[in-house]
Motif scaffolding. Sequence first.
Motif, PDB file in Angstrom:
ATOM      1  N   UNK A 244       0.840  -1.207   0.000  1.00 48.59           N
ATOM      2  CA  UNK A 244       0.000   0.000   0.000  1.00 48.59           C
ATOM      3  C   UNK A 244       0.869   1.248   0.000  1.00 48.59           C
ATOM      4  N   UNK A 245       0.239   2.338  -0.450  1.00 46.10           N
ATOM      5  CA  UNK A 245       0.857   3.656  -0.363  1.00 46.10           C
ATOM      6  C   UNK A 245      -0.169   4.623   0.225  1.00 46.10           C
ATOM      7  N   UNK A 246       0.234   5.421   1.213  1.00 48.17           N
ATOM      8  CA  UNK A 246       1.486   5.401   1.958  1.00 48.17           C
ATOM      9  C   UNK A 246       1.669   4.092   2.740  1.00 48.17           C
ATOM     10  N   UNK A 247       2.901   3.795   3.107  1.00 51.46           N
ATOM     11  CA  UNK A 247       3.198   2.544   3.783  1.00 51.46           C
ATOM     12  C   UNK A 247       2.601   2.502   5.183  1.00 51.46           C
ATOM     13  N   UNK A 248       2.462   1.270   5.695  1.00 46.98           N
ATOM     14  CA  UNK A 248       1.982   1.058   7.064  1.00 46.98           C
ATOM     15  C   UNK A 248       2.825  -0.032   7.701  1.00 46.98           C
ATOM     16  N   UNK A 249       2.979   0.040   9.003  1.00 39.14           N
ATOM     17  CA  UNK A 249       3.754  -0.957   9.715  1.00 39.14           C
ATOM     18  C   UNK A 249       2.884  -2.160  10.069  1.00 39.14           C
ATOM     19  N   UNK A 250       3.523  -3.309  10.207  1.00 46.76           N
ATOM     20  CA  UNK A 250       2.826  -4.512  10.629  1.00 46.76           C
ATOM     21  C   UNK A 250       2.169  -4.276  11.986  1.00 46.76           C
ATOM     22  N   UNK A 251       0.901  -4.687  12.103  1.00 47.19           N
ATOM     23  CA  UNK A 251       0.109  -4.549  13.327  1.00 47.19           C
ATOM     24  C   UNK A 251      -0.093  -3.094  13.747  1.00 47.19           C
ATOM     25  N   UNK A 252       0.101  -2.150  12.835  1.00 44.65           N
ATOM     26  CA  UNK A 252      -0.077  -0.732  13.160  1.00 44.65           C
ATOM     27  C   UNK A 252      -1.048  -0.076  12.189  1.00 44.65           C
ATOM     28  N   UNK A 253      -2.003  -0.811  11.684  1.00 46.21           N
ATOM     29  CA  UNK A 253      -2.883  -0.282  10.646  1.00 46.21           C
ATOM     30  C   UNK A 253      -3.803   0.820  11.164  1.00 46.21           C
ATOM     31  N   UNK A 254      -4.089   0.840  12.451  1.00 46.50           N
ATOM     32  CA  UNK A 254      -4.899   1.917  13.017  1.00 46.50           C
ATOM     33  C   UNK A 254      -4.108   3.210  13.182  1.00 46.50           C
ATOM     34  N   UNK A 255      -2.781   3.115  13.096  1.00 47.35           N
ATOM     35  CA  UNK A 255      -1.927   4.282  13.310  1.00 47.35           C
ATOM     36  C   UNK A 255      -1.094   4.591  12.068  1.00 47.35           C
ATOM     37  N   UNK A 256      -1.569   4.144  10.919  1.00 46.01           N
ATOM     38  CA  UNK A 256      -0.813   4.322   9.679  1.00 46.01           C
ATOM     39  C   UNK A 256      -0.908   5.755   9.167  1.00 46.01           C
ATOM     40  N   UNK A 257       0.000   6.085   8.260  1.00 48.34           N
ATOM     41  CA  UNK A 257      -0.062   7.367   7.570  1.00 48.34           C
ATOM     42  C   UNK A 257      -1.039   7.269   6.400  1.00 48.34           C
ATOM     43  N   UNK A 258      -1.639   8.382   6.041  1.00 49.97           N
ATOM     44  CA  UNK A 258      -2.575   8.433   4.930  1.00 49.97           C
ATOM     45  C   UNK A 258      -2.191   9.560   3.988  1.00 49.97           C
ATOM     46  N   UNK A 259      -2.606   9.426   2.743  1.00 50.36           N
ATOM     47  CA  UNK A 259      -2.489  10.514   1.780  1.00 50.36           C
ATOM     48  C   UNK A 259      -3.735  11.395   1.882  1.00 50.36           C
ATOM     49  N   UNK A 260      -3.688  12.548   1.256  1.00 56.37           N
ATOM     50  CA  UNK A 260      -4.836  13.457   1.241  1.00 56.37           C
ATOM     51  C   UNK A 260      -5.184  13.800  -0.202  1.00 56.37           C
ATOM     52  N   UNK A 261      -6.459  13.705  -0.527  1.00 57.89           N
ATOM     53  CA  UNK A 261      -6.904  14.022  -1.883  1.00 57.89           C
ATOM     54  C   UNK A 261      -6.665  15.497  -2.190  1.00 57.89           C
ATOM     55  N   UNK A 262      -6.428  15.778  -3.474  1.00 57.78           N
ATOM     56  CA  UNK A 262      -6.145  17.144  -3.881  1.00 57.78           C
ATOM     57  C   UNK A 262      -7.323  17.820  -4.561  1.00 57.78           C
ATOM     58  N   UNK A 263      -7.094  19.014  -5.023  1.00 55.74           N
ATOM     59  CA  UNK A 263      -8.113  19.803  -5.714  1.00 55.74           C
ATOM     60  C   UNK A 263      -8.614  19.052  -6.942  1.00 55.74           C
ATOM     61  N   UNK A 264      -9.907  19.100  -7.158  1.00 58.34           N
ATOM     62  CA  UNK A 264     -10.514  18.423  -8.289  1.00 58.34           C
ATOM     63  C   UNK A 264     -11.034  17.037  -7.972  1.00 58.34           C
ATOM     64  N   UNK A 265     -10.803  16.547  -6.759  1.00 59.15           N
ATOM     65  CA  UNK A 265     -11.346  15.249  -6.353  1.00 59.15           C
ATOM     66  C   UNK A 265     -12.858  15.348  -6.217  1.00 59.15           C
ATOM     67  N   UNK A 266     -13.566  14.345  -6.741  1.00 59.99           N
ATOM     68  CA  UNK A 266     -15.022  14.328  -6.617  1.00 59.99           C
ATOM     69  C   UNK A 266     -15.502  12.886  -6.563  1.00 59.99           C
ATOM     70  N   UNK A 267     -16.784  12.654  -6.790  1.00 59.66           N
ATOM     71  CA  UNK A 267     -17.359  11.312  -6.640  1.00 59.66           C
ATOM     72  C   UNK A 267     -16.991  10.391  -7.798  1.00 59.66           C
ATOM     73  N   UNK A 268     -16.334  10.922  -8.849  1.00 62.91           N
ATOM     74  CA  UNK A 268     -15.954  10.108 -10.007  1.00 62.91           C
ATOM     75  C   UNK A 268     -14.466   9.802 -10.073  1.00 62.91           C
ATOM     76  N   UNK A 269     -13.632  10.672  -9.519  1.00 62.92           N
ATOM     77  CA  UNK A 269     -12.184  10.473  -9.634  1.00 62.92           C
ATOM     78  C   UNK A 269     -11.455  11.180  -8.507  1.00 62.92           C
ATOM     79  N   UNK A 270     -10.211  10.753  -8.339  1.00 61.91           N
ATOM     80  CA  UNK A 270      -9.343  11.285  -7.290  1.00 61.91           C
ATOM     81  C   UNK A 270      -8.162  11.966  -7.952  1.00 61.91           C
ATOM     82  N   UNK A 271      -7.779  13.114  -7.435  1.00 63.78           N
ATOM     83  CA  UNK A 271      -6.595  13.805  -7.934  1.00 63.78           C
ATOM     84  C   UNK A 271      -5.659  14.077  -6.764  1.00 63.78           C
ATOM     85  N   UNK A 272      -4.380  13.740  -6.949  1.00 64.00           N
ATOM     86  CA  UNK A 272      -3.412  13.973  -5.878  1.00 64.00           C
ATOM     87  C   UNK A 272      -2.062  14.293  -6.502  1.00 64.00           C
ATOM     88  N   UNK A 273      -1.645  15.554  -6.452  1.00 62.94           N
ATOM     89  CA  UNK A 273      -0.349  15.920  -7.028  1.00 62.94           C
ATOM     90  C   UNK A 273       0.820  15.178  -6.380  1.00 62.94           C
TER      91      UNK A 273
END
Length: 718
Positions: A244-273
């Motif tokens: 997965x991206x961003x990465x997560x540690x074993x047994x740490x899925x509740x404390x993993x890092x996440x990406x954030x959607x960018x401008x132009x994201x909507x119900x049809x597509x995701x945009x992330x620079x």
Amino acid sequence: MNRMAFRPIRSMLAGLAALALLLALPVLPGCGGSTGTPTPDKEATPTMIPSTTLPPDPSATDQPSDTPTESPTEGASPQATPTATQGASPTATPGPSPTGAATDPDLTDVSGPHDSPLPTGPTLEEIRASTPGRLVFVAKTGDDGNPGTEDKPFLTLGAAAKTLEPGDTCLVRTGIYRETVTPPSGTQARPIRLMAYPGERVVVSGADRTALVWTKHRGAIYKAAFSGTTNQLFVDGRMMVEARWPNAQVDRLLFADFAATGSGTDHLSLNDPALPDGDWTGATVHMWPGDEWIAITRLITSQEGKRLTYDRPYPLGDAYIENDPYAPRPGNRYFLSGTLAALDAPGEWFLDRKAGQLYLYAPDGKSPDTHRVEVRKRPFSFVLDNQSDVLVSGFESFGAAISMIGSVRCTADRIDMRYHEHFTEVDGYAATWAYRLNRMTGRDNVFRNSRIAFSAGDGIRVGGVGNRVENCLLRDLNYAGAWLAPIMTEPEAGASVGAVISRCTIRNAGRNSILFQLAEQLTIEYCDVSKASLLVKDCGLISAWGTDGKGSVIRYNWAHDNVGKWTCGIYLDNYCRNFTIHHNVVWNVSDAAIRINSPGEDIGVYNNTILNGSQAFGTFTYSMDVPSQKGSRFFNNLYTGAFNRVTNENAPEIGFNLAFANLADILDGAYLPIAGSPALDAGTEIPGVTDGFVGSAPDIGAYEKGLPRWVPGADWEE
């Protein structure tokens, strides 16, 4: 503020027949349950600070949650030495070995992470004395052609189960047993018992070892031809992370890092620079869209630069909220998984089903040949469906759940369950019905003295009549961030009646800790619940929506450290009624300590102690409804923060509540009123709630001066 709006069937079914008397299953020595009356302090109790500072969360560290600790405190070492599971003795030996028998790796290699012991079980002498029928033995050195005696044991539990009759006890020696066990029924007077041999580590596993030919793919990533499919892979007893991206540690899925959607994201597509270069077509996007109430996944079908298009739109609109709470928008958290493009870190794996190739980056970067690699094959360790009077005790259930659908008087006791349910697709609220493996319905069943950890969904689902979850520790659950919980009742009208959730410790949950949608005559008591809402916004530790409790009671609990945004301690969302909430202590939540959304009628809120910053009590009404807390009563509550409630002609009745600014002026470090406290003898009598008070009148708040101080949670520690 927008409030959570789950939309189950709004109409309730008519009341069920009266709850039958709970029938008692024979209890082995050392395997007792809980009572419904206040109990004295346990030997080890959390430290309370007599000041305006909120009490600390004993599990507040972000160390890996399976790290054994003597007492979970701030700064606990993440390198604590593992201890033997369930009282295992380092000198315990397996059963007799047949002459010339080959060495079974599932006997010699029972290694892997495990936690501190569960509550002590009965001794071998006690088991022998309490068995009215035969003693049947199973060992990894046995043979299914044997008679199952101590010197000639069976090899598998399945073979032993076929021979069991009411009154028999099956004792299982050390080892890993890769099977699903379906025992027959006992009787109320002569139950059938399947038990781990005292002092030995017995694992019933839903996973199988692999026998693959590994070659290097690139760097530390190895690959092997793999036919078939699996959604879980384990290395040396720990679940690896699907790439997965961003990465997560074993047994740490509740404390993993996440990406954030960018401008132009909507119900049809995701945009992330910030999306890394690579082909993400075929990946799964796991997003908390809109107001981030719940997770929803979609498949990526096409890519144009940094824009990814979903296989189908995200949902639009909500029947209760004017502003769409589900439409993806810039800033929503997400991650991508299920593609080779994401495989770049230790502890990750990926299965290319079309090509029949399995890829693995082992935690130490070495060849998988130097590790025990397993894949999940079976969903259940034990199936007690439609059986009666069966006890399963002392086992580790690895990568597998226990099913008790339609069971009667069955008991799961001292079960150490890990990784019992895993999934990667979440279609909003539909996940509630799609995923519920560890399930207890029927009547008068018990799940007790057990630990349940690491599941994408529920810890345990409770339905039926008169079923109980007692003295359990549940943690690191619902890492999918779905509408699920460590303890959840069946979300259909009449599907859960008279359930009791007692003396449980629950921490680290993706959403709620206890979710009791449409439960009736429920009791939640003496539970210590904390650190929920790790993946979502707007939810409570103990929560329901649209539920007529029909006399349900929430009492003698600690609800604290709900760490997300718009979080509550006890949260009866819109359209709840007929509950009593009394003698709870709530602290350190970001929204209201106790929230009764409107309509919220015929709800009694009594003798609670609230140590919260901005808001003690909260309410919210949908725009199409008339605010109402008619028939509700708020009495004898001790609190800090605002008291928000309905104020029109449908306002609740209020009296004998006490607001305070400085804790040290009112209570001591154990939350008991100090000498001269204005809370002493300042409340009013409430039948069934303040019975047995000391003095001229009940005290205000959760603790009565002069009575034994109760401490919630399981009576054993990790």
